[in-house]
Write an enzyme that holds these catalytic residues in place. Sequence first.
Site, mmCIF file in Angstrom:
data_model
loop_
_atom_site.group_PDB
_atom_site.id
_atom_site.type_symbol
_atom_site.label_atom_id
_atom_site.label_comp_id
_atom_site.label_asym_id
_atom_site.label_seq_id
_atom_site.Cartn_x
_atom_site.Cartn_y
_atom_site.Cartn_z
ATOM 1 N N PRO A 268 0.808 -1.203 0.000
ATOM 2 C CA PRO A 268 0.000 0.000 0.000
ATOM 3 C C PRO A 268 0.840 1.250 0.000
ATOM 4 O O PRO A 268 1.773 1.395 0.791
ATOM 5 C CB PRO A 268 -0.791 -0.096 1.306
ATOM 6 N N GLU A 269 0.476 2.142 -0.868
ATOM 7 C CA GLU A 269 1.062 3.474 -0.895
ATOM 8 C C GLU A 269 -0.007 4.413 -0.356
ATOM 9 O O GLU A 269 -1.046 3.953 0.132
ATOM 10 C CB GLU A 269 1.488 3.818 -2.322
#
Length: 281
Positions: free
Chosen positions: A2-3
């Site tokens: 996840p960014e």
Amino acid sequence: MPELPEVETIVRGLDGLLAAKVVAEVRVFYPGSFPDDPALTATRLTGAVIRRVDRRGKAILIYLDNSRVLMVHLKMTGQLIYYGQETASRISELLPGRSTRIAIHFIDGSVLYFNDQRKFGWMKLLAEEELTRQPFLQKLGVEPLSGAFTAGHLEKLLNRRKGSSVKAALLDQSIIAGIGNIYADESLFLSGIDPDRRCRDLTSEEVKRLHRAIRRVLRESIKMGGSTRRNYRNAIGQTGDYLTKAWVYGRTGEACRKCGRPIMKKRTAGRGTHYCPGCQS
DNA sequence: CACTTGACCTGTCCGC
DNA sequence: TGCGGACAGGTCAAGT
């Protein structure tokens, strides 16, 4: 995994779902996910009431009523998935999953699962007053969707990394917090900049384009619920749709959406890097 | 000091 | 079908 857009999507979901939940029991399947002291962390969590859920860069902050904060980093493959009491009991034979590392059970029968295939992620319980001194948080740079992040600001920041590639600078969390491999590639495509360009060689005009591109790409992805390559799921287990619209990421060999030439992949800053040779220079 | 590379883990995919 | 190798959304320590 996840960014910023994925973490933001998870945080928005969890904030609504977890507020006022009381922790009944914490089950630890992989102690390494609680690096600071698994037994003590579980004990201190038990009985706590969740106030709200927030984020800083890619770090998730779950604020509790006992002056502590549960900080979570999902790294590449982490997930935080919530099941209401009804769902949890209906599919109980499937839970915990193969990659479940921690399960936080609430007194109303609902559960929050921390899953992490590669075991890189972690959860740490901190005193709220030590948050500002927490080493990881302390090092984080500007929030790219905040008002503090301007084109002028970005130009100054890039000057700090003048000798390195612009892609490496975008991935450096101490400069901008939250950009990872997907949105670095997407932003560089939209601004027409080759990922291998040195920071010092960018013109003011290019920095302005890059600034706009970063904000546009992150906002667009949040709207689409983030990017699911493989592991990413939101707070209720759903995938994100951004990659169906991505400009270059994961599109090696496919036609560029702007010029039609095939998207290429190379290695920059040690990471697989997608780009269009026609649109980026 | 600035920057790059390898390690941390597990799983999947691709070529032979 | 099986096997080896490369690769995967992040970060840090160790190396140049």
